[in-house]
Design a protein around this motif. Structure first.
Motif, PDB file in Angstrom:
ATOM      1  N   GLY A 112    -153.964  43.976 114.015  1.00  0.00           N
ATOM      2  CA  GLY A 112    -154.843  44.809 113.214  1.00  0.00           C
ATOM      3  C   GLY A 112    -154.118  45.955 112.538  1.00  0.00           C
ATOM      4  N   ALA A 113    -152.803  45.894 112.504  1.00  0.00           N
ATOM      5  CA  ALA A 113    -152.005  46.968 111.911  1.00  0.00           C
ATOM      6  C   ALA A 113    -152.252  47.064 110.415  1.00  0.00           C
ATOM      7  N   ASP A 114    -152.145  48.273 109.879  1.00  0.00           N
ATOM      8  CA  ASP A 114    -152.320  48.465 108.435  1.00  0.00           C
ATOM      9  C   ASP A 114    -151.202  47.792 107.650  1.00  0.00           C
ATOM     10  N   ALA A 162    -143.790  44.961 102.698  1.00  0.00           N
ATOM     11  CA  ALA A 162    -144.779  44.823 103.776  1.00  0.00           C
ATOM     12  C   ALA A 162    -146.016  44.100 103.267  1.00  0.00           C
ATOM     13  N   LEU A 163    -146.793  43.613 104.216  1.00  0.00           N
ATOM     14  CA  LEU A 163    -148.137  43.112 103.926  1.00  0.00           C
ATOM     15  C   LEU A 163    -149.085  44.286 104.090  1.00  0.00           C
ATOM     16  N   TRP A 164    -149.803  44.631 103.008  1.00  0.00           N
ATOM     17  CA  TRP A 164    -150.646  45.826 102.986  1.00  0.00           C
ATOM     18  C   TRP A 164    -152.119  45.452 102.802  1.00  0.00           C
ATOM     19  N   PRO A 165    -153.046  46.305 103.225  1.00  0.00           N
ATOM     20  CA  PRO A 165    -154.464  46.090 102.893  1.00  0.00           C
ATOM     21  C   PRO A 165    -154.664  46.247 101.385  1.00  0.00           C
ATOM     22  N   LEU A 191    -147.668  56.711 105.303  1.00  0.00           N
ATOM     23  CA  LEU A 191    -148.390  57.884 105.798  1.00  0.00           C
ATOM     24  C   LEU A 191    -149.897  57.641 105.871  1.00  0.00           C
ATOM     25  N   LYS A 192    -150.411  56.711 105.091  1.00  0.00           N
ATOM     26  CA  LYS A 192    -151.828  56.345 105.164  1.00  0.00           C
ATOM     27  C   LYS A 192    -152.114  55.404 106.335  1.00  0.00           C
ATOM     28  N   SER A 193    -151.068  54.809 106.904  1.00  0.00           N
ATOM     29  CA  SER A 193    -151.235  53.767 107.922  1.00  0.00           C
ATOM     30  C   SER A 193    -151.365  54.375 109.314  1.00  0.00           C
ATOM     31  N   LYS A 194    -152.320  53.871 110.076  1.00  0.00           N
ATOM     32  CA  LYS A 194    -152.431  54.275 111.473  1.00  0.00           C
ATOM     33  C   LYS A 194    -151.378  53.571 112.323  1.00  0.00           C
ATOM     34  N   GLU A 195    -151.121  52.298 111.982  1.00  0.00           N
ATOM     35  CA  GLU A 195    -150.168  51.534 112.780  1.00  0.00           C
ATOM     36  C   GLU A 195    -149.385  50.584 111.882  1.00  0.00           C
ATOM     37  N   VAL A 196    -148.122  50.405 112.219  1.00  0.00           N
ATOM     38  CA  VAL A 196    -147.222  49.504 111.494  1.00  0.00           C
ATOM     39  C   VAL A 196    -146.621  48.540 112.512  1.00  0.00           C
ATOM     40  N   ALA A 197    -146.667  47.239 112.183  1.00  0.00           N
ATOM     41  CA  ALA A 197    -146.145  46.212 113.087  1.00  0.00           C
ATOM     42  C   ALA A 197    -145.072  45.396 112.369  1.00  0.00           C
ATOM     43  N   PHE A 198    -144.464  44.481 113.115  1.00  0.00           N
ATOM     44  CA  PHE A 198    -143.312  43.734 112.603  1.00  0.00           C
ATOM     45  C   PHE A 198    -143.446  42.256 112.962  1.00  0.00           C
TER      46      PHE A 198
END
Length: 344
Positions: A112-114, A162-165, A191-198
């Motif tokens: 569910g990462a941003d 990245a894959l973004w919303p 900076l808008k993202s709550k969480e970043v994944a890989f």
């Protein structure tokens, strides 16, 4: 059902475009679309894209109708055509592992990462030992905050790809202030993202395209300096301390020195000198000086650090350091030409 929109700005990209589109066509998932945004190319890029569009419904040809002049403007133009819930963008010469989109999507659903970041390999066709940015310091299971991602992006310990919303694109879009404004945009999105994944899907970032704006002296290539200044300001506005901003301030100042040296070695760029001098003036703030001092303090060569600080404070010292940098670049280029007679 389209889940991912791949945005591909194109301008006179025929040399590598076929390879890029073929790489996208080989993805292991079908739940994506490719928006090929032709910024009024004068080569046969449009012909190549339309051929793929005819053969594969996942590909779509979009023409900007008038030349917009930058990837960021082309991407914003195409926002209205997106049907996916998430998007990723690529240059017209990059390549991808076959599971690139599948891995991005799966990790997005899992966390569910941003933002979800793939591995990025700095790709040379002739090399089997290309450098790769892999996970978060090698950890693909990592999940970090957007602030941590911003900090890690300053030296590209993590990539900007990245894959973004899709909401990030529709609410704000790409900044358009120069040719490198996408680098500022992705930092603002971190900076808008709550969480970043890989994930371990791979984006092959081509480095051997001689026509890329990063590969030859031009006014657009010099835009990097102002973008760096803008990124530093963004960090300052968001209350990052000198431990984060110090090294980037040093990088920003060094990029200004290299840019002015490039102008000296390429007389056709002489008209850009005033722009670089104005940026030097912009760097005279006490806040930037404090960051630069912190960045210099991290280095193990105090004499060089002292020279940078003098060049920051004195325009005469700055010009002296620029001339030294220009001469060094000429020597390196001459040696490179001798070592590689076929180098253009």
């Amino acid at each position: 059902m389209v889940k991912i929109s791949v945005m591909l700005p194109v301008y006179n990209g025929a040399d590598f475009l076929e390879l890029t589109l073929a790489s996208l066509g080989e993805q292991t998932t079908d739940a994506f679309e490719v928006l090929c945004i032709d910024d009024c190319s004068t080569d046969n890029s449009a012909e190549i894209i339309k051929r793929y569009e005819k053969q594969d419904p996942r590909f779509r040809y979009i023409n900007t109708e008038t030349n917009l002049g930058s990837a960021s403007k082309s991407l914003n133009f195409a926002t209205r055509f997106i049907t996916g819930s998430r998007f990723v963008y690529s240059s017209q010469d990059d390549l991808f592992s076959k599971d690139w989109l599948q891995k991005l999507h799966d990790r997005s659903m899992e966390t569910g990462a941003d933002a979800v970041l793939p591995d990025v390999e700095f790709f040379y066709e002739s090399s089997k030992a290309n450098r790769r940015i892999s996970g978060y310091h090698g950890d693909h299971s990592a999940r970090i905050t957007g602030r941590d991602a911003f900090a890690a992006s300053l030296d590209w310990s993590i990539p900007g790809n990245a894959l973004w919303p899709v909401e990030f694109l529709k609410d704000q879009g790409f900044y358009e202030f120069n040719a490198f404004s996408d680098e500022y945009t992705v930092r603002s999105w971190f900076l808008k993202s709550k969480e970043v994944a890989f994930c371990d899907g791979v984006f092959f970032y081509r480095q051997d395209n001689p026509n890329a704006i990063t590969k030859k002296p031009s006014p657009k290539r010099l835009d990097e300096v102002y973008t760096n200044l803008m990124v530093w300001r963004l960090g300052k506005e968001n209350n990052f301390d000198t431990s984060v901003l110090g090294p980037f301030a040093l990088r920003t100042f060094r990029s200004l020195i290299r840019a002015q040296a490039t102008i000296i070695n390429n007389p056709e760029l002489a008209g850009e000198t005033l722009r670089m001098t104005q940026i030097w003036d912009d760097l005279q703030s006490p806040a930037f000086r404090t960051s630069l001092e912190a960045g210099v303090a991290d280095k193990k060569k105090p004499l060089i650090g002292m020279i940078y600080l003098k060049a920051h404070r004195s325009l005469r010292w700055f010009k002296l350091l620029v001339r030294l940098s220009a001469a060094t670049a000429r020597i390196k280029d001459k040696r490179g030409n001798k070592a590689s007679p076929t180098k253009p």
